[in-house]
Design a protein around this motif. Structure first.
Motif, mmCIF file in Angstrom:
data_model
loop_
_atom_site.group_PDB
_atom_site.id
_atom_site.type_symbol
_atom_site.label_atom_id
_atom_site.label_comp_id
_atom_site.label_asym_id
_atom_site.label_seq_id
_atom_site.Cartn_x
_atom_site.Cartn_y
_atom_site.Cartn_z
ATOM 1 N N ILE A 82 43.934 22.255 -0.305
ATOM 2 C CA ILE A 82 44.260 23.095 -1.472
ATOM 3 C C ILE A 82 44.737 24.592 -1.085
ATOM 4 C CG2 ILE A 82 43.395 24.426 -3.502
ATOM 5 C CD1 ILE A 82 42.004 21.863 -4.140
ATOM 6 N N ASP A 83 44.059 25.249 -0.078
ATOM 7 C CA ASP A 83 44.343 26.348 0.421
ATOM 8 C C ASP A 83 45.765 26.464 1.143
ATOM 9 O OD1 ASP A 83 41.819 27.470 -0.378
ATOM 10 O OD2 ASP A 83 40.897 27.221 1.539
ATOM 11 N N ASN B 153 51.810 27.767 0.986
ATOM 12 C CA ASN B 153 53.014 27.295 1.430
ATOM 13 C C ASN B 153 53.934 26.449 0.198
ATOM 14 O OD1 ASN B 153 52.559 27.675 4.211
ATOM 15 N ND2 ASN B 153 51.359 25.906 4.334
ATOM 16 N N ASN B 154 53.311 26.623 -0.800
ATOM 17 C CA ASN B 154 54.081 26.193 -2.132
ATOM 18 C C ASN B 154 55.108 27.100 -2.744
ATOM 19 O OD1 ASN B 154 54.534 25.610 -4.958
ATOM 20 N ND2 ASN B 154 53.536 23.634 -4.446
ATOM 21 N N VAL C 282 54.239 28.958 -5.940
ATOM 22 C CA VAL C 282 53.162 30.091 -5.861
ATOM 23 C C VAL C 282 53.793 31.225 -5.323
ATOM 24 C CG1 VAL C 282 51.013 30.668 -4.672
ATOM 25 C CG2 VAL C 282 51.190 28.574 -5.811
ATOM 26 N N GLN C 283 54.844 31.047 -4.098
ATOM 27 C CA GLN C 283 55.240 32.114 -3.610
ATOM 28 C C GLN C 283 56.096 33.023 -4.417
ATOM 29 O OE1 GLN C 283 56.888 30.146 -0.007
ATOM 30 N NE2 GLN C 283 55.117 30.226 0.866
ATOM 31 N N ASN C 284 56.843 32.215 -5.276
ATOM 32 C CA ASN C 284 57.984 32.641 -6.324
ATOM 33 C C ASN C 284 56.937 33.603 -7.226
ATOM 34 O OD1 ASN C 284 60.026 31.974 -5.013
ATOM 35 N ND2 ASN C 284 60.184 30.068 -6.209
ATOM 36 N N ILE D 121 46.821 26.908 -10.355
ATOM 37 C CA ILE D 121 46.161 25.773 -11.021
ATOM 38 C C ILE D 121 46.884 24.491 -10.795
ATOM 39 C CG2 ILE D 121 45.095 24.929 -13.041
ATOM 40 C CD1 ILE D 121 44.281 27.794 -13.732
ATOM 41 N N ASP D 122 48.308 24.630 -10.901
ATOM 42 C CA ASP D 122 49.059 23.544 -11.018
ATOM 43 C C ASP D 122 49.216 22.980 -9.547
ATOM 44 O OD1 ASP D 122 49.359 23.658 -13.726
ATOM 45 O OD2 ASP D 122 51.457 24.647 -13.269
ATOM 46 N N VAL D 123 49.084 23.830 -8.669
ATOM 47 C CA VAL D 123 49.121 23.249 -7.275
ATOM 48 C C VAL D 123 47.919 22.590 -6.891
ATOM 49 C CG1 VAL D 123 49.307 23.985 -4.911
ATOM 50 C CG2 VAL D 123 50.998 24.873 -6.514
ATOM 51 N N ALA D 124 46.758 23.415 -7.081
ATOM 52 C CA ALA D 124 45.360 22.578 -6.996
ATOM 53 C C ALA D 124 45.219 21.283 -7.369
ATOM 54 C CB ALA D 124 44.524 23.658 -7.519
#
Length: 160
Positions: free
Chosen positions: A27-28, A33-34, A37-39, A146-149
């Motif tokens: 998750i970290d 790197n997603n 999330v960066q945007n 939350i979506d990425v996790a």
């Protein structure tokens, strides 16, 4: 033949002992790197900078300046001595030519000004809207994390 068997055994054990990651490490890694999330992080920085810019427009503004002028060739006016009483030189004969400078060789000008916004409806409504926009960008960042996790957790559960 022995060396080949030892080599095959070493290669097999090195592949078998490959390091596995825990769910939290996955998750970290995904959060750092997603792209979404960066945007979202960039959007939050942009809203912070826009908020700071709007707040500086409401602050007092002070401007100062210095101008230095050096004249290489000073312009002169030519008059006849004795025609105008104020421009008469008693040491020179009447009817002679007099040359007067029209300006100084060096001139220094300093200026300062200050201003303050007392009332600007668009500025103050923009400041109120900036707080709401900042909260929205924070919620967007949290939603992206939350979506990425959730995606990483679902992907690891499908692998089990």
């Amino acid at each position: 033949m022995r060396y080949r068997i030892v080599l095959v055994f070493l290669v097999a054990t090195s592949f078998a002992s490959a390091q596995s990651l825990t769910l939290q490490q996955c998750i970290d890694y995904a959060l750092t790197n997603n792209n979404s999330v960066q945007n979202a992080l960039l959007d939050r920085e942009i809203t912070d900078n826009d908020d700071k810019e709007a707040r500086t427009r409401a602050m007092p503004q002070v401007d100062a300046g210095v101008d230095i002028v050096h004249n290489f060739n000073i312009q002169k006016i030519i008059l006849e001595n004795g025609v105008i009483a104020a421009f008469t030189d008693p040491t020179k004969p009447a009817g002679g030519v007099l040359a007067f400078q029209l300006q100084l060789q060096n001139a220094l000008t300093m200026s300062a000004s200050a201003s303050q916004v007392i009332y600007d409806k668009s500025l103050f409504s923009g400041l109120r809207g900036a707080d709401a926009y900042h909260q929205l960008s924070e919620k967007n960042l949290t939603r992206s994390k939350i979506d990425v996790a959730e995606s990483v957790t679902k992907a690891t559960m499908e692998c089990w």
